[in-house]
Design a protein around this motif. Sequence first.
Motif, mmCIF file in Angstrom:
data_model
loop_
_atom_site.group_PDB
_atom_site.id
_atom_site.type_symbol
_atom_site.label_atom_id
_atom_site.label_comp_id
_atom_site.label_asym_id
_atom_site.label_seq_id
_atom_site.Cartn_x
_atom_site.Cartn_y
_atom_site.Cartn_z
ATOM 1 N N THR A 234 100.871 -46.879 -40.578
ATOM 2 C CA THR A 234 101.256 -47.637 -41.775
ATOM 3 C C THR A 234 101.363 -49.122 -41.447
ATOM 4 O O THR A 234 100.864 -49.973 -42.192
ATOM 5 N N PHE A 235 101.982 -49.434 -40.331
ATOM 6 C CA PHE A 235 102.120 -50.828 -39.906
ATOM 7 C C PHE A 235 100.753 -51.409 -39.569
ATOM 8 O O PHE A 235 100.461 -52.568 -39.888
ATOM 9 N N ILE A 236 99.906 -50.604 -38.943
ATOM 10 C CA ILE A 236 98.548 -51.046 -38.612
ATOM 11 C C ILE A 236 97.801 -51.442 -39.880
ATOM 12 O O ILE A 236 97.112 -52.461 -39.925
ATOM 13 N N THR A 237 97.953 -50.638 -40.924
ATOM 14 C CA THR A 237 97.296 -50.933 -42.196
ATOM 15 C C THR A 237 97.718 -52.301 -42.719
ATOM 16 O O THR A 237 96.890 -53.064 -43.228
ATOM 17 N N GLU A 238 98.988 -52.626 -42.575
ATOM 18 C CA GLU A 238 99.479 -53.937 -43.017
ATOM 19 C C GLU A 238 98.892 -55.065 -42.162
ATOM 20 O O GLU A 238 98.541 -56.126 -42.678
ATOM 21 N N ILE A 239 98.802 -54.836 -40.856
ATOM 22 C CA ILE A 239 98.194 -55.830 -39.958
ATOM 23 C C ILE A 239 96.742 -56.074 -40.361
ATOM 24 O O ILE A 239 96.273 -57.210 -40.401
ATOM 25 N N LEU A 240 96.034 -54.987 -40.683
ATOM 26 C CA LEU A 240 94.628 -55.085 -41.077
ATOM 27 C C LEU A 240 94.434 -55.968 -42.300
ATOM 28 O O LEU A 240 93.500 -56.760 -42.356
ATOM 29 N N LYS A 241 95.315 -55.806 -43.275
ATOM 30 C CA LYS A 241 95.216 -56.611 -44.489
ATOM 31 C C LYS A 241 95.360 -58.094 -44.175
ATOM 32 O O LYS A 241 94.628 -58.917 -44.701
ATOM 33 N N ILE A 242 96.284 -58.410 -43.296
ATOM 34 C CA ILE A 242 96.542 -59.806 -42.961
ATOM 35 C C ILE A 242 95.419 -60.397 -42.113
ATOM 36 O O ILE A 242 94.980 -61.518 -42.332
ATOM 37 N N LEU A 243 94.932 -59.628 -41.133
ATOM 38 C CA LEU A 243 93.926 -60.146 -40.199
ATOM 39 C C LEU A 243 92.487 -59.836 -40.602
ATOM 40 O O LEU A 243 91.554 -60.260 -39.922
ATOM 41 N N SER A 244 92.295 -59.080 -41.688
ATOM 42 C CA SER A 244 90.954 -58.707 -42.171
ATOM 43 C C SER A 244 90.119 -58.024 -41.092
ATOM 44 O O SER A 244 89.013 -58.444 -40.775
ATOM 45 N N ILE A 245 90.686 -56.973 -40.512
ATOM 46 C CA ILE A 245 90.015 -56.195 -39.468
ATOM 47 C C ILE A 245 89.800 -54.780 -39.998
ATOM 48 O O ILE A 245 90.713 -54.209 -40.578
ATOM 49 N N PRO A 246 88.598 -54.194 -39.796
ATOM 50 C CA PRO A 246 88.379 -52.803 -40.205
ATOM 51 C C PRO A 246 89.328 -51.859 -39.453
ATOM 52 O O PRO A 246 89.564 -52.035 -38.257
ATOM 53 N N PHE A 247 89.865 -50.859 -40.150
ATOM 54 C CA PHE A 247 90.833 -49.928 -39.563
ATOM 55 C C PHE A 247 90.310 -49.290 -38.279
ATOM 56 O O PHE A 247 91.014 -49.250 -37.271
ATOM 57 N N ASP A 248 89.084 -48.790 -38.306
ATOM 58 C CA ASP A 248 88.541 -48.104 -37.134
ATOM 59 C C ASP A 248 88.430 -49.022 -35.923
ATOM 60 O O ASP A 248 88.608 -48.594 -34.792
ATOM 61 N N GLU A 249 88.135 -50.287 -36.164
ATOM 62 C CA GLU A 249 88.024 -51.245 -35.061
ATOM 63 C C GLU A 249 89.377 -51.458 -34.381
ATOM 64 O O GLU A 249 89.485 -51.460 -33.158
#
Length: 81
Positions: free
Chosen positions: A51-66
């Motif tokens: 869940t926290f990773i998902t939030e980081i992804l939104k901020i940093l614009s990184i694909p989840f799998d990466e």
Amino acid sequence: MLTKPCGEFGEFIRYNREKNFISEESIAMLLNTLISFIKRMERGEVHPTDTFITEILKILSIPFDELKAKIWCDPPNNLCS
């Protein structure tokens, strides 16, 4: 079964945060967490939940799998630290 995360995860987060010109203070505020947690995460001392990773992804614009691939090594191709 993996018990240790890859050592490069925190470096990956820090690199992408800096690449996006986001300070530790700003990302901590955006994630509603402590700066000390961000520092520990970037040093590889703690690892966030999905869940926290998902939030980081939104901020940093990184694909989840990466990003997910940077947290847990996939033996035998990568060595865990």
